[in-house]
Design a protein around this motif. Sequence first.
Motif, PDB file in Angstrom:
ATOM      1  N   THR A   1       0.876  -1.075   0.220  1.00 40.30           N
ATOM      2  CA  THR A   1       0.210   0.413   0.123  1.00 40.30           C
ATOM      3  C   THR A   1       1.043   1.104   0.077  1.00 40.30           C
ATOM      4  O   THR A   1       2.367   1.034   0.024  1.00 40.30           O
ATOM      5  N   ASP A   2      -0.020   2.449   0.120  1.00 39.57           N
ATOM      6  CA  ASP A   2       1.094   3.393   0.168  1.00 39.57           C
ATOM      7  C   ASP A   2       1.687   3.437   1.495  1.00 39.57           C
ATOM      8  O   ASP A   2       3.085   4.492   1.510  1.00 39.57           O
ATOM      9  N   ALA A   3       1.876   2.821   2.271  1.00 42.16           N
ATOM     10  CA  ALA A   3       2.151   3.517   3.808  1.00 42.16           C
ATOM     11  C   ALA A   3       2.832   1.508   4.041  1.00 42.16           C
ATOM     12  O   ALA A   3       3.636   1.764   4.676  1.00 42.16           O
ATOM     13  N   LEU A   4       2.573   0.034   3.582  1.00 43.73           N
ATOM     14  CA  LEU A   4       2.783  -0.643   3.881  1.00 43.73           C
ATOM     15  C   LEU A   4       3.848  -0.718   2.922  1.00 43.73           C
ATOM     16  O   LEU A   4       3.408  -1.519   1.941  1.00 43.73           O
ATOM     17  N   SER A   5       5.292  -1.779   2.676  1.00 40.90           N
ATOM     18  CA  SER A   5       6.192  -2.606   2.405  1.00 40.90           C
ATOM     19  C   SER A   5       6.350  -3.656   2.746  1.00 40.90           C
ATOM     20  O   SER A   5       6.709  -3.667   4.042  1.00 40.90           O
ATOM     21  N   VAL A   6       6.332  -4.540   2.375  1.00 40.23           N
ATOM     22  CA  VAL A   6       7.881  -5.729   2.428  1.00 40.23           C
ATOM     23  C   VAL A   6       8.707  -5.915   1.402  1.00 40.23           C
ATOM     24  O   VAL A   6       8.902  -5.750   0.206  1.00 40.23           O
ATOM     25  N   SER A   7       9.585  -6.791   2.472  1.00 42.58           N
ATOM     26  CA  SER A   7      11.131  -7.106   1.597  1.00 42.58           C
ATOM     27  C   SER A   7      11.371  -8.415   1.871  1.00 42.58           C
ATOM     28  O   SER A   7      11.545  -8.328   3.024  1.00 42.58           O
ATOM     29  N   TYR A   8      12.439  -8.931   0.981  1.00 41.71           N
ATOM     30  CA  TYR A   8      13.243 -10.140   1.454  1.00 41.71           C
ATOM     31  C   TYR A   8      14.643  -9.954   0.242  1.00 41.71           C
ATOM     32  O   TYR A   8      14.296  -8.840  -0.621  1.00 41.71           O
TER      33      TYR A   8
ATOM     34  N   TYR B   1       6.743   0.342   7.621  1.00 40.18           N
ATOM     35  CA  TYR B   1       5.326   0.843   7.666  1.00 40.18           C
ATOM     36  C   TYR B   1       5.893   2.547   7.640  1.00 40.18           C
ATOM     37  O   TYR B   1       6.379   2.702   9.061  1.00 40.18           O
ATOM     38  N   ALA B   2       4.656   3.431   6.876  1.00 40.65           N
ATOM     39  CA  ALA B   2       4.963   4.560   7.226  1.00 40.65           C
ATOM     40  C   ALA B   2       4.048   5.545   7.198  1.00 40.65           C
ATOM     41  O   ALA B   2       3.026   5.902   6.896  1.00 40.65           O
ATOM     42  N   PHE B   3       3.948   5.985   9.151  1.00 42.92           N
ATOM     43  CA  PHE B   3       3.389   6.935   9.179  1.00 42.92           C
ATOM     44  C   PHE B   3       2.970   7.677   8.428  1.00 42.92           C
ATOM     45  O   PHE B   3       1.944   8.769   8.063  1.00 42.92           O
ATOM     46  N   THR B   4       4.279   8.540   8.586  1.00 41.60           N
ATOM     47  CA  THR B   4       4.357  10.191   7.215  1.00 41.60           C
ATOM     48  C   THR B   4       5.724  10.019   6.607  1.00 41.60           C
ATOM     49  O   THR B   4       5.763   8.982   6.292  1.00 41.60           O
ATOM     50  N   LYS B   5       5.475  11.026   5.406  1.00 44.06           N
ATOM     51  CA  LYS B   5       7.212  11.173   5.005  1.00 44.06           C
ATOM     52  C   LYS B   5       8.269  11.013   5.735  1.00 44.06           C
ATOM     53  O   LYS B   5       9.332  10.394   5.168  1.00 44.06           O
ATOM     54  N   GLN B   6       7.665  11.528   6.691  1.00 42.11           N
ATOM     55  CA  GLN B   6       8.935  11.742   7.652  1.00 42.11           C
ATOM     56  C   GLN B   6       9.378  10.372   8.763  1.00 42.11           C
ATOM     57  O   GLN B   6      10.718  10.598   9.253  1.00 42.11           O
TER      58      GLN B   6
ATOM     59  N   ARG C   1      10.405  -0.067  11.009  1.00 39.10           N
ATOM     60  CA  ARG C   1      10.974  -0.669  10.407  1.00 39.10           C
ATOM     61  C   ARG C   1      11.123  -2.269  11.021  1.00 39.10           C
ATOM     62  O   ARG C   1      11.893  -1.595  11.989  1.00 39.10           O
ATOM     63  N   LEU C   2      10.593  -3.616  10.777  1.00 34.66           N
ATOM     64  CA  LEU C   2      10.967  -4.580  11.364  1.00 34.66           C
ATOM     65  C   LEU C   2      11.773  -5.495  10.470  1.00 34.66           C
ATOM     66  O   LEU C   2      10.979  -5.354   9.692  1.00 34.66           O
ATOM     67  N   ASN C   3      13.057  -5.919  11.064  1.00 36.30           N
ATOM     68  CA  ASN C   3      13.667  -6.200  10.169  1.00 36.30           C
ATOM     69  C   ASN C   3      14.263  -8.038  11.116  1.00 36.30           C
ATOM     70  O   ASN C   3      14.526  -7.937  11.896  1.00 36.30           O
ATOM     71  N   ILE C   4      14.258  -8.621  10.407  1.00 32.32           N
ATOM     72  CA  ILE C   4      14.615 -10.218  10.212  1.00 32.32           C
ATOM     73  C   ILE C   4      15.305 -11.138   9.178  1.00 32.32           C
ATOM     74  O   ILE C   4      15.574 -11.060   8.534  1.00 32.32           O
TER      75      ILE C   4
END
Length: 113
Positions: free
Chosen positions: A43-50, A88-93, A97-100
């Motif tokens: 979404t605009d606020a949520l991303s996942v990475s691998y 997860y982005a609350f705002t642009k600033q 982030r949760l790193n696993i």
Amino acid sequence: MFAGYAYQYSEAKDAINSASEDGLELKNTPKHSFNLWTTYQLTDALSVSYGLRYIGEVYINPGQGQNTTRTGRIKVPDAWVHDAAIDYAFTKQAHVRLNITNIFNEHYWQKLN
């Protein structure tokens, strides 16, 4: 997506500790290493990475004053390590982030001295 590959040829010359190390690969220096990191914006606020990392086999010497010839060295096996992240982005600033790291909890040697 980001990917990287490194090929390192290493050789000890004029070794300080032992002349028997001359011509051998440097300790803890993999010949091959690779990494891959990709991010998908859900979404605009949520991303996942691998991420995926490969560390090739390395050699170490058994210890000071020990047999440091090619046959007397200890081989540390290669490893594949899987990582992930959620952002997860609350705002642009403001982001959280949760790193696993090592998500499959595999045992591997990060460095051996």
